[in-house]
Motif scaffolding. Sequence first.
Motif, PDB file in Angstrom:
ATOM      1  N   PRO A   4       0.933  -1.269   0.075  1.00  0.00           N
ATOM      2  CA  PRO A   4       0.127   0.036  -0.069  1.00  0.00           C
ATOM      3  C   PRO A   4       0.663   1.144   0.041  1.00  0.00           C
ATOM      4  CG  PRO A   4      -0.984  -1.507   1.519  1.00  0.00           C
ATOM      5  CD  PRO A   4       0.383  -2.215   1.144  1.00  0.00           C
ATOM      6  N   LEU A   5       2.131   1.092   0.220  1.00  0.00           N
ATOM      7  CA  LEU A   5       2.922   2.459   0.204  1.00  0.00           C
ATOM      8  C   LEU A   5       3.421   2.716  -1.259  1.00  0.00           C
ATOM      9  CD1 LEU A   5       5.336   1.363   3.471  1.00  0.00           C
ATOM     10  CD2 LEU A   5       3.210   2.775   3.254  1.00  0.00           C
ATOM     11  N   PHE A   6       3.076   1.754  -2.041  1.00  0.00           N
ATOM     12  CA  PHE A   6       3.599   2.017  -3.357  1.00  0.00           C
ATOM     13  C   PHE A   6       2.406   2.792  -4.073  1.00  0.00           C
ATOM     14  CE2 PHE A   6       6.641  -1.290  -2.098  1.00  0.00           C
ATOM     15  CZ  PHE A   6       7.687  -0.637  -2.530  1.00  0.00           C
ATOM     16  N   ARG A   7       2.731   3.706  -5.093  1.00  0.00           N
ATOM     17  CA  ARG A   7       1.662   4.394  -5.890  1.00  0.00           C
ATOM     18  C   ARG A   7       1.454   3.446  -7.144  1.00  0.00           C
ATOM     19  NH1 ARG A   7       0.672   9.984  -6.107  1.00  0.00           N
ATOM     20  NH2 ARG A   7       1.013   9.541  -8.498  1.00  0.00           N
ATOM     21  N   PRO A   8       0.349   2.660  -7.328  1.00  0.00           N
ATOM     22  CA  PRO A   8      -0.045   1.838  -8.474  1.00  0.00           C
ATOM     23  C   PRO A   8       0.158   2.657  -9.697  1.00  0.00           C
ATOM     24  CG  PRO A   8      -1.852   2.131  -7.095  1.00  0.00           C
ATOM     25  CD  PRO A   8      -0.865   2.708  -6.350  1.00  0.00           C
ATOM     26  N   ASP A   9      -0.320   3.904  -9.757  1.00  0.00           N
ATOM     27  CA  ASP A   9      -0.279   4.565 -11.005  1.00  0.00           C
ATOM     28  C   ASP A   9       1.010   5.006 -11.723  1.00  0.00           C
ATOM     29  OD1 ASP A   9      -0.118   6.280  -8.877  1.00  0.00           O
ATOM     30  OD2 ASP A   9      -1.203   8.033  -9.765  1.00  0.00           O
ATOM     31  N   ASP A  10       2.065   4.455 -11.053  1.00  0.00           N
ATOM     32  CA  ASP A  10       3.280   4.662 -11.671  1.00  0.00           C
ATOM     33  C   ASP A  10       4.065   3.485 -12.320  1.00  0.00           C
ATOM     34  OD1 ASP A  10       2.987   7.566 -11.030  1.00  0.00           O
ATOM     35  OD2 ASP A  10       4.255   6.950  -9.133  1.00  0.00           O
ATOM     36  N   ALA A  11       3.141   2.512 -12.353  1.00  0.00           N
ATOM     37  CA  ALA A  11       3.691   1.114 -12.667  1.00  0.00           C
ATOM     38  C   ALA A  11       4.164   1.132 -14.153  1.00  0.00           C
ATOM     39  CB  ALA A  11       2.615  -0.187 -12.399  1.00  0.00           C
ATOM     40  N   GLY A  19       1.168  -8.466 -14.335  1.00  0.00           N
ATOM     41  CA  GLY A  19      -0.079  -8.764 -13.264  1.00  0.00           C
ATOM     42  C   GLY A  19      -1.139  -9.232 -13.804  1.00  0.00           C
ATOM     43  N   ARG A  20      -1.283  -9.514 -15.163  1.00  0.00           N
ATOM     44  CA  ARG A  20      -2.174 -10.255 -15.823  1.00  0.00           C
ATOM     45  C   ARG A  20      -2.034 -11.536 -15.526  1.00  0.00           C
ATOM     46  NH1 ARG A  20      -5.532  -7.674 -20.151  1.00  0.00           N
ATOM     47  NH2 ARG A  20      -5.308  -5.516 -19.064  1.00  0.00           N
ATOM     48  N   ALA A  63       4.945 -20.576   0.166  1.00  0.00           N
ATOM     49  CA  ALA A  63       5.354 -19.378   0.587  1.00  0.00           C
ATOM     50  C   ALA A  63       5.912 -18.300  -0.631  1.00  0.00           C
ATOM     51  CB  ALA A  63       6.608 -19.383   1.598  1.00  0.00           C
ATOM     52  N   LEU A  64       6.872 -18.839  -1.513  1.00  0.00           N
ATOM     53  CA  LEU A  64       7.317 -18.210  -2.623  1.00  0.00           C
ATOM     54  C   LEU A  64       6.075 -17.795  -3.505  1.00  0.00           C
ATOM     55  CD1 LEU A  64      10.741 -19.939  -3.374  1.00  0.00           C
ATOM     56  CD2 LEU A  64      10.397 -17.879  -2.390  1.00  0.00           C
ATOM     57  N   SER A  65       5.239 -18.942  -3.949  1.00  0.00           N
ATOM     58  CA  SER A  65       4.033 -18.594  -4.785  1.00  0.00           C
ATOM     59  C   SER A  65       3.146 -17.447  -4.342  1.00  0.00           C
ATOM     60  CB  SER A  65       3.578 -20.102  -5.394  1.00  0.00           C
ATOM     61  OG  SER A  65       2.760 -20.593  -4.143  1.00  0.00           O
ATOM     62  N   THR A  66       3.019 -17.572  -3.068  1.00  0.00           N
ATOM     63  CA  THR A  66       2.074 -16.666  -2.220  1.00  0.00           C
ATOM     64  C   THR A  66       2.677 -15.289  -2.512  1.00  0.00           C
ATOM     65  OG1 THR A  66       1.638 -17.903  -0.408  1.00  0.00           O
ATOM     66  CG2 THR A  66       1.357 -15.723  -0.085  1.00  0.00           C
ATOM     67  N   ILE A  67       4.034 -15.109  -2.417  1.00  0.00           N
ATOM     68  CA  ILE A  67       4.591 -13.523  -2.712  1.00  0.00           C
ATOM     69  C   ILE A  67       4.434 -13.418  -4.028  1.00  0.00           C
ATOM     70  CG2 ILE A  67       6.726 -12.570  -2.839  1.00  0.00           C
ATOM     71  CD1 ILE A  67       7.779 -14.091  -0.424  1.00  0.00           C
ATOM     72  N   ALA A  68       4.710 -14.135  -5.061  1.00  0.00           N
ATOM     73  CA  ALA A  68       4.496 -14.115  -6.518  1.00  0.00           C
ATOM     74  C   ALA A  68       2.950 -13.553  -6.850  1.00  0.00           C
ATOM     75  CB  ALA A  68       4.784 -15.340  -7.211  1.00  0.00           C
ATOM     76  N   SER A  69       2.049 -14.307  -6.144  1.00  0.00           N
ATOM     77  CA  SER A  69       0.649 -14.237  -6.550  1.00  0.00           C
ATOM     78  C   SER A  69      -0.020 -12.606  -5.838  1.00  0.00           C
ATOM     79  CB  SER A  69      -0.249 -15.278  -5.795  1.00  0.00           C
ATOM     80  OG  SER A  69      -1.578 -15.030  -5.871  1.00  0.00           O
ATOM     81  N   ILE A  70       0.592 -12.469  -4.701  1.00  0.00           N
ATOM     82  CA  ILE A  70       0.210 -11.194  -3.955  1.00  0.00           C
ATOM     83  C   ILE A  70       0.975 -10.124  -4.981  1.00  0.00           C
ATOM     84  CG2 ILE A  70       0.473  -9.617  -1.993  1.00  0.00           C
ATOM     85  CD1 ILE A  70       0.147 -12.063  -0.337  1.00  0.00           C
ATOM     86  N   GLY A  71       2.254  -9.976  -5.344  1.00  0.00           N
ATOM     87  CA  GLY A  71       2.757  -9.356  -6.322  1.00  0.00           C
ATOM     88  C   GLY A  71       2.254  -9.080  -7.416  1.00  0.00           C
ATOM     89  N   ALA A  72       1.702 -10.181  -8.362  1.00  0.00           N
ATOM     90  CA  ALA A  72       1.082 -10.165  -9.593  1.00  0.00           C
ATOM     91  C   ALA A  72      -0.371  -9.607  -9.395  1.00  0.00           C
ATOM     92  CB  ALA A  72       1.011 -11.541 -10.150  1.00  0.00           C
ATOM     93  N   GLY A  73      -0.914  -9.787  -8.202  1.00  0.00           N
ATOM     94  CA  GLY A  73      -2.299  -9.066  -7.794  1.00  0.00           C
ATOM     95  C   GLY A  73      -2.403  -7.603  -7.763  1.00  0.00           C
ATOM     96  N   TYR A  77      -4.240  -4.909  -9.831  1.00  0.00           N
ATOM     97  CA  TYR A  77      -4.743  -3.792  -9.283  1.00  0.00           C
ATOM     98  C   TYR A  77      -4.116  -2.527  -9.796  1.00  0.00           C
ATOM     99  CZ  TYR A  77      -5.983  -0.591  -5.397  1.00  0.00           C
ATOM    100  OH  TYR A  77      -6.612   0.485  -4.613  1.00  0.00           O
ATOM    101  N   ALA A  78      -3.188  -2.290  -9.849  1.00  0.00           N
ATOM    102  CA  ALA A  78      -2.536  -1.201 -10.561  1.00  0.00           C
ATOM    103  C   ALA A  78      -2.713  -0.590 -11.796  1.00  0.00           C
ATOM    104  CB  ALA A  78      -0.854  -1.356 -10.364  1.00  0.00           C
ATOM    105  N   SER A  79      -3.313  -1.821 -12.685  1.00  0.00           N
ATOM    106  CA  SER A  79      -3.780  -1.377 -13.910  1.00  0.00           C
ATOM    107  C   SER A  79      -4.993  -0.429 -14.025  1.00  0.00           C
ATOM    108  CB  SER A  79      -3.973  -2.691 -14.573  1.00  0.00           C
ATOM    109  OG  SER A  79      -5.171  -3.211 -14.000  1.00  0.00           O
TER     110      SER A  79
END
Length: 169
Positions: A4-11, A19-20, A63-73, A77-79
């Motif tokens: 939440p600290l990152f601005r998604p509109d700058d991706a 993310g897809r 754990a690793l796939s959770t991190i990847a999934s949340i990152g991609a999610g 969301y940033a889209s």
Amino acid sequence: LALPLFRPDDAPLFLLFLGRFHPLILHFPIVLIILVTLVELARRFTSLKIRKSVIKILLIAAALSTIASIGAGFLLYASGEYAGNLIDQHFWAAAITGFAILTTTALYFIYSDKKRYYSYYVAGLIISVTAVGYTSHVGGSVTHGQDYLTEHLSLIASDFKGSSARTES
């Protein structure tokens, strides 16, 4: 939890493309954490012998796939294609789920050396599976509609009432 600290509109567009892949990646941690739970239940209530290395591999992969999934999610969301209260619920539930799975994995490594922490690990596993269920439900509601899961319950209930009324007549 820092997303939440990152601005998604700058991706950058490439990250939005990544993310897809969220709908593809998200199934891995779901299956893996449920599999760990089933293996632990089988170990506890049957004579099934599973090596600790199998559980370690499953938990690390979860754990690793959770991190990847949340990152991609987050990138999805940033889209800007998703917005509203439901996506916010899904976002925070995913953050909590990720924290639970990572904590459970850490607790397993603590537990594997000290048996007294086993109950903490099991509690983490239960919380993780519960969080996965809720997060999955909200995510499914985002993509399929809020009544997707319960859509047929009213029909089932009315059919059940109708069949019980016929048997009483």
